[in-house]
Design a protein around this motif. Structure first.
Motif, short mmCIF file in Angstrom:
data_model
loop_
_atom_site.label_atom_id
_atom_site.label_comp_id
_atom_site.label_asym_id
_atom_site.label_seq_id
_atom_site.Cartn_x
_atom_site.Cartn_y
_atom_site.Cartn_z
N ASP A 48 6.54 -8.49 0.30
CA ASP A 48 7.26 -7.48 1.07
C ASP A 48 6.38 -6.93 2.20
O ASP A 48 6.87 -6.65 3.30
CB ASP A 48 7.72 -6.34 0.16
N ILE A 49 5.09 -6.78 1.94
CA ILE A 49 4.19 -6.32 2.99
C ILE A 49 4.13 -7.33 4.13
O ILE A 49 4.15 -6.97 5.31
CB ILE A 49 2.79 -6.06 2.40
N GLU A 63 5.11 -2.11 -5.00
CA GLU A 63 4.88 -2.89 -3.79
C GLU A 63 4.52 -4.32 -4.16
O GLU A 63 3.88 -4.56 -5.17
CB GLU A 63 3.75 -2.29 -2.95
N THR A 64 4.91 -5.26 -3.32
CA THR A 64 4.48 -6.65 -3.49
C THR A 64 3.87 -7.15 -2.19
O THR A 64 4.20 -6.66 -1.11
CB THR A 64 5.64 -7.59 -3.87
N GLN A 94 7.40 -7.08 6.09
CA GLN A 94 7.55 -5.83 6.83
C GLN A 94 6.53 -5.65 7.95
O GLN A 94 6.84 -5.03 8.97
CB GLN A 94 7.45 -4.65 5.85
N LYS A 150 -2.45 -5.97 3.42
CA LYS A 150 -2.27 -5.24 4.68
C LYS A 150 -3.25 -5.73 5.74
O LYS A 150 -2.91 -5.82 6.92
CB LYS A 150 -2.42 -3.74 4.43
N ASP A 199 4.19 -7.31 -8.84
CA ASP A 199 4.45 -5.91 -8.52
C ASP A 199 3.17 -5.07 -8.66
O ASP A 199 2.49 -5.11 -9.68
CB ASP A 199 5.52 -5.36 -9.46
N HIS A 200 2.85 -4.32 -7.59
CA HIS A 200 1.71 -3.40 -7.59
C HIS A 200 2.27 -1.98 -7.42
O HIS A 200 2.34 -1.47 -6.30
CB HIS A 200 0.75 -3.73 -6.44
N ILE A 238 -3.13 -5.07 -2.71
CA ILE A 238 -2.23 -4.55 -1.69
C ILE A 238 -3.00 -4.24 -0.41
O ILE A 238 -2.53 -4.52 0.70
CB ILE A 238 -1.49 -3.30 -2.21
#
Length: 299
Positions: free
Chosen positions: A188-189, A184-185, A192, A149, A180-181, A145
């Motif tokens: 999705d990051i 969060e995936t 977004q 980012k 899935d973390h 994750i």
């Protein structure tokens, strides 16, 4: 200007109509999209004889291509200078609208090095007449994750630079973006934290069917209009590995009607492996199945 292959095809059509006395002959309306192929599918043949290979896939009905393996330092595709490779495409009435470029090699490099490669990629894409430059992959060590980012900042920087050069930029998914973390995936990051003006999406529909917990339409609903390129391939009903179109479990009759909603501009058939006989035979069979059963859903 028509090249020799295109001239022969068009002239033959005209002569056929004349010979039949069809004075009111009206040419068939051109399809809205050109059938594309991600050339990684036929990587062995491209390495052996790219000229012969491109001629063969054109005979199978492919009109568009997506490249991979660009050498930014030498400005070469498949061992040929970019303009020489473009000439081979043109000689076979082929386009190249996107390329998978090797940004992952610079994930841990300086911003300066990453942008230098971006500029090299822009030059190569311009020489081929491509519309999109695509980030295609993440190495396993860059799939946390925290790394996703970091990735989004890189995607925004590249996308802004690519757009200023008059091209589009996209990110291509596999399965690991949907893992899935703790709620969060990675996907999705990306959705977004990247600017939709600079970073579009190239959706690999096999990996969505393979791993995404919802439907393809539900994924499109998260960012309608942003999925500008599609990879279309099938999934074996038992092993869930790649397979030729029509042999697997993915029902594209339920997916292709979403093309306009999703924002699709280009699509590429692909099969990463698990070929029944030979990659060239597989792309022939997939082309035949797509033309007979699915192309009409995109008209």
């Amino acid at each position: 200007m028509l090249n020799r292959r295109g001239f022969i095809r068009q002239t033959g059509l005209t002569l056929t109509a004349t010979g039949l006395g069809l004075l009111g002959f009206i040419p068939r309306k051109a399809p809205k999209y050109k059938m594309g192929l991600q050339l990684f599918t036929i990587r062995a043949s491209m390495a052996e004889d790219p000229r012969k290979t491109l001629q063969t896939i054109a005979d199978y009905g492919y009109q568009d291509t997506e490249t991979y393996g660009y050498d930014g330092t030498s400005q070469q595709f498949y061992g040929m200078p970019a303009m020489d490779f473009k000439k081979v495409l043109e000689d076979n009435s082929l386009l190249s609208t996107s390329g998978h470029y090797d940004f992952i090699k610079f994930f841990n490099s300086s911003t300066e090095e990453l942008l230098r490669y971006t500029d090299q990629s822009i030059e190569g894409a311009h020489k081929l007449g491509q519309k999109y430059i695509t980030w295609p992959w993440l190495d396993p060590e860059n799939r946390s994750i925290e790394k996703f980012k970091i990735l989004t900042d890189k995607l925004n920087r590249i996308g802004e630079r690519v757009q200023k050069a008059g091209l589009g930029f996209a990110y291509h998914n596999h399965d690991f973006e949907f893992i899935d973390h703790n709620g969060e995936t990675g996907y999705d990051i990306i959705l977004q934290n990247t600017d939709p003006e600079y970073v579009k999406l190239q959706i690999d529909l096999y990996w969505v069917a393979h791993t995404y917990p919802g439907t393809v339409h539900e994924l499109f609903q998260k960012a309608p209009g942003r999925f500008v390129m599609w990879h279309i391939k099938d999934m074996d009903k038992i092993s869930r590995d790649y397979t030729e179109l029509g042999n697997g479990s993915i029902d594209y009759s339920q997916i292709l009607p979403d093309a306009e909603f999703a924002g699709m501009e280009y699509y590429y058939l692909e099969q990463g492996g698990n070929f029944a006989l030979h990659p060239m035979q597989s792309v022939k069979e997939s082309a035949e199945f797509f033309q007979k059963n699915l192309a009409n859903l995109l008209s």
